[in-house]
Design an enzyme around this catalytic site. Structure first.
Site, PDB file in Angstrom:
ATOM      1  N   ASN A  66       0.831  -1.206   0.000  1.00  0.00           N
ATOM      2  CA  ASN A  66       0.000   0.000   0.000  1.00  0.00           C
ATOM      3  C   ASN A  66       0.867   1.258   0.000  1.00  0.00           C
ATOM      4  OD1 ASN A  66      -2.351  -1.463   0.077  1.00  0.00           O
ATOM      5  ND2 ASN A  66      -2.809  -1.074   2.228  1.00  0.00           N
ATOM      6  N   ARG A 396      -9.742  -5.091 -14.683  1.00  0.00           N
ATOM      7  CA  ARG A 396      -8.641  -5.945 -14.235  1.00  0.00           C
ATOM      8  C   ARG A 396      -9.086  -7.396 -14.346  1.00  0.00           C
ATOM      9  NH1 ARG A 396      -5.091  -2.384 -11.557  1.00  0.00           N
ATOM     10  NH2 ARG A 396      -6.109  -0.684 -10.412  1.00  0.00           N
ATOM     11  N   ARG A 426      -4.203   1.215 -13.382  1.00  0.00           N
ATOM     12  CA  ARG A 426      -2.871   1.433 -12.837  1.00  0.00           C
ATOM     13  C   ARG A 426      -2.196   0.146 -12.376  1.00  0.00           C
ATOM     14  NH1 ARG A 426      -3.606   5.668  -9.103  1.00  0.00           N
ATOM     15  NH2 ARG A 426      -3.166   7.148 -10.776  1.00  0.00           N
ATOM     16  N   HIS A 456     -14.391   2.150 -15.803  1.00  0.00           N
ATOM     17  CA  HIS A 456     -14.323   1.463 -14.515  1.00  0.00           C
ATOM     18  C   HIS A 456     -15.605   0.695 -14.202  1.00  0.00           C
ATOM     19  CE1 HIS A 456     -13.803   1.383  -9.969  1.00  0.00           C
ATOM     20  NE2 HIS A 456     -12.642   0.926 -10.394  1.00  0.00           N
ATOM     21  N   TYR A 489     -11.856 -10.225  -1.926  1.00  0.00           N
ATOM     22  CA  TYR A 489     -12.603  -8.971  -1.812  1.00  0.00           C
ATOM     23  C   TYR A 489     -14.077  -9.266  -1.571  1.00  0.00           C
ATOM     24  CZ  TYR A 489      -8.649  -6.624  -4.238  1.00  0.00           C
ATOM     25  OH  TYR A 489      -7.418  -6.136  -4.597  1.00  0.00           O
ATOM     26  N   ARG A 585     -14.266   2.084   3.880  1.00  0.00           N
ATOM     27  CA  ARG A 585     -13.064   1.343   4.260  1.00  0.00           C
ATOM     28  C   ARG A 585     -11.835   2.240   4.344  1.00  0.00           C
ATOM     29  NH1 ARG A 585     -11.516  -1.475  -0.392  1.00  0.00           N
ATOM     30  NH2 ARG A 585      -9.799  -0.006  -0.682  1.00  0.00           N
ATOM     31  N   HIS A 613     -14.960  -4.152  -0.448  1.00  0.00           N
ATOM     32  CA  HIS A 613     -14.855  -3.520  -1.768  1.00  0.00           C
ATOM     33  C   HIS A 613     -16.209  -3.164  -2.376  1.00  0.00           C
ATOM     34  CE1 HIS A 613     -13.648  -3.414  -6.146  1.00  0.00           C
ATOM     35  NE2 HIS A 613     -12.646  -2.732  -5.612  1.00  0.00           N
TER      36      HIS A 613
END
Length: 710
Positions: A66, A396, A426, A456, A489, A585, A613
């Site tokens: 992170n 992703r 990213r 997204h 997740y 979160r 998530h």
């Protein structure tokens, strides 16, 4: 307490709420400082003695990964602003220079605490028989084995790189571990400057090396790769005497800067930018504690870093802990019990997804219900002869994605397959480029999205010929189409054949792939065109209900809240009397519990075994409840610079399940932490029976089965 100075934890606990609120200098919390507090909460999971030991190891690794991303993107952006002479304050009252100082001060404390935790965790691992040893502590047999491993495996890969007048400083790769070596020759004047060289610790070899077991021992021993290299350092510099060997690591600016308007081929432009990323400006230098001052000066001079330097009391880059915890055989008592993810009961006894979805919607809650249902739905569509077209967004995907294989198979069989691949996801850019090329070779229509926007949204549309008509089947999710992360997740996904949602899905893909004008959505809200306005409308509607004395409540579960306009809208609703419960979160720029501003707002964060998530939004609506699932957090980038989707849950039974998920989360008193007005987080006081939401959520599928059978 003033946000401009670092609070002492003991002082924070002793402050009275009135004093805290009185001394607040701004009604907003800073995004980057809020993120640091989130990473502290991750670190607390590594420190929690009730967390299984190998899970604590994983949390330590997550803290590091992170922080790597935060430095390479957020801190890099601040350094760019400072370099450009930008001095304007953001809406939370910080200039880039002032903010970066605060970030570094808080982060330095976090790293110190992280390595204190590292030493505690490795001590406990040793007690359990998992030992990280040093070369000098090995017995003769083990030393011989490690010497052989060094000479046969490590030595041929190493390249010592001298730095002098004829050999300039070589390229140092982003976030790779290196050794800085100082050397002298026998007979040299001790006052002369030493020779300086660097060695990259090979990233394609394991950081931890298994050591042969001692006789009559049940211990599992490892030695770090750099420890072996350091012990054998003289083998790389014959004729010289090493006087200092210390590790270092550089974090570079990894944010892509694309000229999408001028790019003739976006894929090629991103590939060029990825190659340039390796030359990104250094933003952080990590060095082993005790590094020789001359070696440190050489590094500082090369990387032009004065302040963003971290002296590490332990191994650099402990992200390797994640792989260790995942591959270490045995020791199941040191892990969480395996989750037996259930297959959705609605699909259990049938091979025909479409027949089920003609009758009812299906909501799936991951990871408690398996992501295999999503994969199987797409595979089923790929092989079904009645399916004419499949359209899908892909942000992703996993390394060996069965979904990608299914889409390729569908195209090869003659179906119209359109995949919107987000090349700018990213750190997944290279993988997505590879997927895009593979899909194109298979005959899929691959679209790279719209200029200036990331795609997204998570949505799949299947068009099927049924008798004399076409029927649309849609899957909308809060998480990526990634079967690997879906095990880690928490997300929700909706399967539906609702005609209104189906028409909106077709319109959305037409807008992304063609020249369609903005659609008059019947059910969806889509960013960047109208999602923010729709959220404003829903929030204001709750405020109107509150002013009229009708039931008014908002529950919003998301990853981050940082858009100032959204924060202001929630403040206005709170002042109108709306009860607002936020489950966030990570980053939160809203300051809850401030009299006259946000006294009706609570914010809680849950950091636990799974990464929270899912984005779920609940609006009481005077008793006529509306519930939505979405791909979008309430951040400026999601609302203005991305294609995002918010979809209503229309089926009443599915709506009840969504509300149940929210209620379970709101009752957590084990892993939940509440955001205080001063910007600090405090654990929920556990005066009742312990209630851990993720453990309780595992029972949701059982509740669902009983409800369906009844």
């Amino acid at each position: 307490m003033s946000i401009a100075r670092e609070p002492d934890l003991k002082e924070v606990k002793e402050l009275k709420e009135v004093k805290e609120v009185k001394e607040i200098s701004t009604k907003y919390l800073n995004r980057d400082l809020s993120w640091i507090e989130f990473n502290w909460r991750v670190l607390e999971e590594a420190q929690d003695a009730s967390t299984p030991l190998l899970e604590r190891v994983k949390f330590l690794s997550i803290v590091s990964s992170n922080l790597d991303e935060f430095m390479s993107v957020r801190v890099a952006g601040l350094k760019d602003q400072i370099k450009a002479g930008y001095t304007k304050k953001d809406f939370t009252g910080y200039t880039p220079a002032g903010l970066i100082k605060r970030i570094m001060k808080r982060t330095a404390k976090m790293v110190t605490e992280q390595y204190k935790t590292y030493r505690e965790v490795t001590r406990l691992l040793t007690k359990e028989g998992i030992v990280f040893t040093e070369y000098e502590d090995l017995n003769t047999t083990q030393k011989k084995a490690m010497d052989a491993y060094y000479h046969d495996i490590i030595f041929p890969v190493l390249t010592p790189m001298a730095v002098d007048q004829s050999r300039p400083f070589p390229l140092v790769h982003n976030q790779s571990v290196y050794l800085a070596v100082l050397l002298v020759r026998e007979g040299d004047d001790p006052d002369e400057e030493p020779y300086f060289a660097i060695i990259q610790v090979p990233s394609n070899l394991s950081r931890y090396i298994s050591v042969p077991t001692r006789p009559n021992s049940k211990k599992t021993e490892f030695i770090l790769l750099e420890e072996l290299i350091e012990h054998h350092i003289e083998s790389l510099f014959s004729g010289y005497i090493p006087i200092s060997v210390h590790g270092f690591r550089v974090t570079r600016n990894a944010d892509l800067t694309l000229n999408e308007e001028g790019a003739e081929d976006l894929l090629e432009e991103i590939e060029k930018e990825l190659r340039r990323r390796r030359w990104g400006a250094p933003v952080r230098l990590e060095v082993q504690e005790g590094i020789h001052p001359y070696a440190l000066a050489q590094l500082q001079d090369e990387f032009e870093i004065e302040e963003q330097i971290f002296e590490i009391d332990g191994p650099l880059d402990i992200t390797y802990f994640m792989k260790l915890a995942g591959t270490l055989s045995g020791y199941e008592n040191l892990r969480y019990p395996r989750v037996a993810a259930k297959y959705p009961i609605e699909f259990e006894d049938t091979n025909d997804f479409f027949e089920v979805l003609k009758q009812k919607d299906v909501l799936v809650h991951h990871p408690y219900e398996t992501f295999d249902a999503v994969t199987d739905f797409i595979i089923h569509a790929a092989y079904d002869p009645k399916v004419l077209a499949i359209k899908m967004t892909l942000y992703r995907a996993s390394g060996n994605s069965p979904i990608i294989q299914a889409l390729a198979r569908a195209a090869e069989s003659g179906k119209q397959v359109t995949v919107v691949v987000e090349l700018k996801a990213r750190f997944d850019e290279e993988r997505n480029i590879a997927w895009a090329r593979m899909l194109e070779k298979s005959g899929c229509h691959v679209v790279y999205g719209l200029v200036g926007l990331k795609t997204h949204a998570k949505i799949t549309l299947v068009v099927r010929q049924e008798e004399q008509t076409l029927r649309r089947y849609v899957h909308v999710g809060t998480g990526n189409y990634n079967d690997s992360t879906a095990r880690l997740y928490t997300d929700v996904g909706l399967f539906t054949s609702n005609s209104v949602i189906g028409e909106d899905a077709s319109a959305l893909f037409n807008e992304i792939t063609g020249y369609s004008a903005p659609h008059d959505w019947q059910s969806f809200a889509v960013a960047p065109t109208d999602l923010k306005d729709k959220l404003f409308e829903l929030i204001e509607r709750e405020a109107a209900h509150a002013r009229a004395g009708r039931p008014a409540r908002i529950i919003a579960k998301m990853n981050s809240l940082s858009n100032q306009e959204m924060v202001d809208a929630l403040y206005a609703a709170s002042q109108a009397g709306v009860k607002i419960e936020l489950i966030i979160r990570g980053v939160c720029c809203l300051r809850p519990g401030v009299p006259g501003i946000s006294e009706n707002i609570t914010v809680r964060s849950i950091v636990d075994r799974f990464l929270e998530h899912s984005r779920i939004y609940y609006f009481e609506n005077g008793g006529l409840v509306d519930v939505y699932l979405s791909s979008a957090d309430w951040m400026t980038r999601n609302l203005t610079r991305r294609i995002e989707l918010m979809c209503p849950v229309l089926d009443q039974e599915m709506k009840k399940m969504m509300i149940q998920i929210l209620n379970v989360t709101l009752h957590d008193n084990v892993k939940a932490r509440e955001l205080m007005p001063n910007g600090m987080y405090s654990r929920i006081k556990n005066e009742l029976t312990p209630y851990r939401s993720q453990f309780e959520a595992m029972k949701i599928t059982s509740w669902k089965k009983l409800r369906l059978e009844s």
